[in-house]
Design a protein around this motif. Structure first.
Motif, PDB file in Angstrom:
ATOM      1  N   GLU A  47      50.185 -85.459  50.484  1.00 43.11           N
ATOM      2  CA  GLU A  47      50.378 -84.160  51.127  1.00 43.11           C
ATOM      3  C   GLU A  47      51.414 -84.320  52.243  1.00 43.11           C
ATOM      4  O   GLU A  47      51.280 -85.191  53.105  1.00 43.11           O
ATOM      5  CB  GLU A  47      49.056 -83.652  51.703  1.00 43.11           C
ATOM      6  CG  GLU A  47      49.157 -82.224  52.192  1.00 43.11           C
ATOM      7  CD  GLU A  47      47.846 -81.723  52.787  1.00 43.11           C
ATOM      8  OE1 GLU A  47      46.776 -82.066  52.244  1.00 43.11           O
ATOM      9  OE2 GLU A  47      47.913 -81.013  53.790  1.00 43.11           O
ATOM     10  N   CYS A  48      52.434 -83.467  52.222  1.00 43.43           N
ATOM     11  CA  CYS A  48      53.472 -83.501  53.258  1.00 43.43           C
ATOM     12  C   CYS A  48      52.905 -82.900  54.552  1.00 43.43           C
ATOM     13  O   CYS A  48      52.411 -81.779  54.539  1.00 43.43           O
ATOM     14  CB  CYS A  48      54.691 -82.710  52.795  1.00 43.43           C
ATOM     15  SG  CYS A  48      55.923 -82.483  54.073  1.00 43.43           S
ATOM     16  N   PRO A  49      52.973 -83.646  55.687  1.00 43.20           N
ATOM     17  CA  PRO A  49      52.422 -83.108  56.939  1.00 43.20           C
ATOM     18  C   PRO A  49      53.204 -81.908  57.495  1.00 43.20           C
ATOM     19  O   PRO A  49      52.696 -81.196  58.364  1.00 43.20           O
ATOM     20  CB  PRO A  49      52.493 -84.285  57.914  1.00 43.20           C
ATOM     21  CG  PRO A  49      53.166 -85.393  57.221  1.00 43.20           C
ATOM     22  CD  PRO A  49      53.522 -84.974  55.832  1.00 43.20           C
ATOM     23  N   ALA A  50      54.411 -81.685  56.983  1.00 40.04           N
ATOM     24  CA  ALA A  50      55.215 -80.568  57.490  1.00 40.04           C
ATOM     25  C   ALA A  50      54.927 -79.273  56.729  1.00 40.04           C
ATOM     26  O   ALA A  50      54.627 -78.249  57.328  1.00 40.04           O
ATOM     27  CB  ALA A  50      56.696 -80.907  57.423  1.00 40.04           C
ATOM     28  N   CYS A  51      55.018 -79.327  55.375  1.00 35.82           N
ATOM     29  CA  CYS A  51      54.854 -78.093  54.594  1.00 35.82           C
ATOM     30  C   CYS A  51      53.464 -77.993  53.953  1.00 35.82           C
ATOM     31  O   CYS A  51      53.074 -76.929  53.485  1.00 35.82           O
ATOM     32  CB  CYS A  51      55.932 -77.980  53.520  1.00 35.82           C
ATOM     33  SG  CYS A  51      55.809 -79.221  52.224  1.00 35.82           S
ATOM     34  N   GLY A  52      52.718 -79.121  53.941  1.00 35.41           N
ATOM     35  CA  GLY A  52      51.363 -79.102  53.409  1.00 35.41           C
ATOM     36  C   GLY A  52      51.284 -79.171  51.889  1.00 35.41           C
ATOM     37  O   GLY A  52      50.199 -79.132  51.322  1.00 35.41           O
TER      38      GLY A  52
ATOM     39  N   TYR B  49      56.757 -87.795  54.321  1.00 36.52           N
ATOM     40  CA  TYR B  49      57.167 -86.385  54.263  1.00 36.52           C
ATOM     41  C   TYR B  49      57.900 -86.161  52.952  1.00 36.52           C
ATOM     42  O   TYR B  49      58.600 -87.047  52.474  1.00 36.52           O
ATOM     43  CB  TYR B  49      58.104 -86.035  55.430  1.00 36.52           C
ATOM     44  CG  TYR B  49      57.396 -85.953  56.769  1.00 36.52           C
ATOM     45  CD1 TYR B  49      56.978 -87.103  57.425  1.00 36.52           C
ATOM     46  CD2 TYR B  49      57.166 -84.731  57.380  1.00 36.52           C
ATOM     47  CE1 TYR B  49      56.335 -87.040  58.648  1.00 36.52           C
ATOM     48  CE2 TYR B  49      56.516 -84.653  58.603  1.00 36.52           C
ATOM     49  CZ  TYR B  49      56.114 -85.812  59.227  1.00 36.52           C
ATOM     50  OH  TYR B  49      55.470 -85.742  60.425  1.00 36.52           O
ATOM     51  N   CYS B  50      57.806 -84.945  52.384  1.00 35.69           N
ATOM     52  CA  CYS B  50      58.507 -84.663  51.135  1.00 35.69           C
ATOM     53  C   CYS B  50      60.015 -84.626  51.381  1.00 35.69           C
ATOM     54  O   CYS B  50      60.462 -84.676  52.522  1.00 35.69           O
ATOM     55  CB  CYS B  50      58.002 -83.365  50.504  1.00 35.69           C
ATOM     56  SG  CYS B  50      58.593 -81.861  51.297  1.00 35.69           S
ATOM     57  N   SER B  51      60.801 -84.509  50.323  1.00 34.39           N
ATOM     58  CA  SER B  51      62.255 -84.644  50.442  1.00 34.39           C
ATOM     59  C   SER B  51      62.974 -83.366  50.840  1.00 34.39           C
ATOM     60  O   SER B  51      64.192 -83.369  51.009  1.00 34.39           O
ATOM     61  CB  SER B  51      62.835 -85.145  49.114  1.00 34.39           C
ATOM     62  OG  SER B  51      62.265 -86.386  48.795  1.00 34.39           O
ATOM     63  N   LYS B  52      62.210 -82.276  50.992  1.00 38.35           N
ATOM     64  CA  LYS B  52      62.859 -81.015  51.366  1.00 38.35           C
ATOM     65  C   LYS B  52      63.603 -81.184  52.671  1.00 38.35           C
ATOM     66  O   LYS B  52      63.130 -81.854  53.590  1.00 38.35           O
ATOM     67  CB  LYS B  52      61.811 -79.894  51.524  1.00 38.35           C
ATOM     68  CG  LYS B  52      61.697 -79.009  50.315  1.00 38.35           C
ATOM     69  CD  LYS B  52      60.892 -77.763  50.606  1.00 38.35           C
ATOM     70  CE  LYS B  52      59.422 -78.105  50.700  1.00 38.35           C
ATOM     71  NZ  LYS B  52      58.570 -76.975  51.065  1.00 38.35           N
ATOM     72  N   LYS B  53      64.750 -80.535  52.777  1.00 39.00           N
ATOM     73  CA  LYS B  53      65.596 -80.672  53.954  1.00 39.00           C
ATOM     74  C   LYS B  53      64.849 -80.278  55.237  1.00 39.00           C
ATOM     75  O   LYS B  53      64.912 -80.973  56.246  1.00 39.00           O
ATOM     76  CB  LYS B  53      66.839 -79.794  53.793  1.00 39.00           C
ATOM     77  CG  LYS B  53      68.077 -80.365  54.445  1.00 39.00           C
ATOM     78  CD  LYS B  53      69.326 -79.589  54.033  1.00 39.00           C
ATOM     79  CE  LYS B  53      70.567 -80.331  54.501  1.00 39.00           C
ATOM     80  NZ  LYS B  53      71.800 -79.740  54.019  1.00 39.00           N
ATOM     81  N   SER B  54      64.109 -79.162  55.171  1.00 40.76           N
ATOM     82  CA  SER B  54      63.396 -78.679  56.361  1.00 40.76           C
ATOM     83  C   SER B  54      62.294 -79.655  56.776  1.00 40.76           C
ATOM     84  O   SER B  54      62.028 -79.828  57.962  1.00 40.76           O
ATOM     85  CB  SER B  54      62.826 -77.291  56.102  1.00 40.76           C
ATOM     86  OG  SER B  54      61.902 -77.338  55.033  1.00 40.76           O
ATOM     87  N   CYS B  55      61.644 -80.315  55.796  1.00 39.84           N
ATOM     88  CA  CYS B  55      60.579 -81.266  56.125  1.00 39.84           C
ATOM     89  C   CYS B  55      61.155 -82.557  56.691  1.00 39.84           C
ATOM     90  O   CYS B  55      60.577 -83.151  57.605  1.00 39.84           O
ATOM     91  CB  CYS B  55      59.724 -81.544  54.892  1.00 39.84           C
ATOM     92  SG  CYS B  55      58.801 -80.088  54.369  1.00 39.84           S
ATOM     93  N   GLN B  56      62.300 -82.985  56.178  1.00 38.51           N
ATOM     94  CA  GLN B  56      62.953 -84.165  56.733  1.00 38.51           C
ATOM     95  C   GLN B  56      63.433 -83.901  58.156  1.00 38.51           C
ATOM     96  O   GLN B  56      63.360 -84.768  59.026  1.00 38.51           O
ATOM     97  CB  GLN B  56      64.126 -84.603  55.837  1.00 38.51           C
ATOM     98  CG  GLN B  56      63.677 -85.230  54.533  1.00 38.51           C
ATOM     99  CD  GLN B  56      62.848 -86.487  54.750  1.00 38.51           C
ATOM    100  OE1 GLN B  56      63.225 -87.370  55.515  1.00 38.51           O
ATOM    101  NE2 GLN B  56      61.688 -86.561  54.104  1.00 38.51           N
TER     102      GLN B  56
HETATM  103 ZN   LIG Z   1      57.283 -80.920  52.928  1.00 40.91          ZN
END
Ligand SMILES: [Zn+2]
Length: 157
Positions: free
Chosen positions: A5-10, A24-31
């Motif tokens: 589970e990504c702590p940024a987007c869940g 964290y997942c690879s999405k730009k906003s999560c990085q």
């Molecule tokens: Zn994420």
């Protein structure tokens, strides 16, 4: 490899094979969020990092002495917003100092009482049809005493 589970987007994501410890997942906003949190932690825990950042910023400012002057002249709305924010901070700091000196420090919301209304100077804030005022409490509300009286009345019945 397990989904995490990504702590940024869940959302669940699969860590990249090149980075099995990826949190964290690879999405730009999560990085970007990961980087922001890392920097915040560094600023709170690593004085060397803070000092290095300050030195780098001073060096950059020395190399670009006109940057902020130019930026402000090209962005009058930014200047106006900053002035307003600084004015509010100044008054909040003053209000906090008054609140610390005040014995009844428990009030958090604006409550009934006698207030002094001060109109902030016009040249500082140039917005039309808006009154910018500073309120300071002169006299605490008398409601707690009323509540006590009401309670006594109920008990007497
Ligand atoms: Zn994420």
């Amino acid at each position: 490899m397990e989904h995490r589970e990504c702590p940024a987007c869940g959302k669940l994501f699969l860590p990249r094979s090149q980075n099995p410890t990826q949190t964290y997942c690879s999405k730009k906003s999560c990085q970007r969020e990961r980087r922001r949190r890392w920097q915040q932690l560094k600023r709170e825990t690593d004085q060397d990092y803070v000092d290095n950042q300050a030195r780098a910023q001073q060096a950059w400012s020395a190399r670009n002495p006109d940057y902020w002057r130019t930026y402000r002249s090209q962005n009058p709305q930014y200047v106006d917003d900053n002035r307003t924010k600084q004015l509010v901070r100044n008054y909040q700091n003053r209000a906090n100092m008054i609140a610390k000196m005040d014995a009844s420090n428990s009030r958090k919301v604006l409550s009934s009482g006698l207030y002094r209304l001060i109109l902030l100077p016009d040249p500082v804030i140039a917005k039309k049809n808006v009154w910018n005022v500073f309120l300071s409490l002169l006299q605490p509300p008398k409601f707690p005493q009323v509540a006590v009286i009401a309670k006594r009345g109920r008990v007497a019945k």
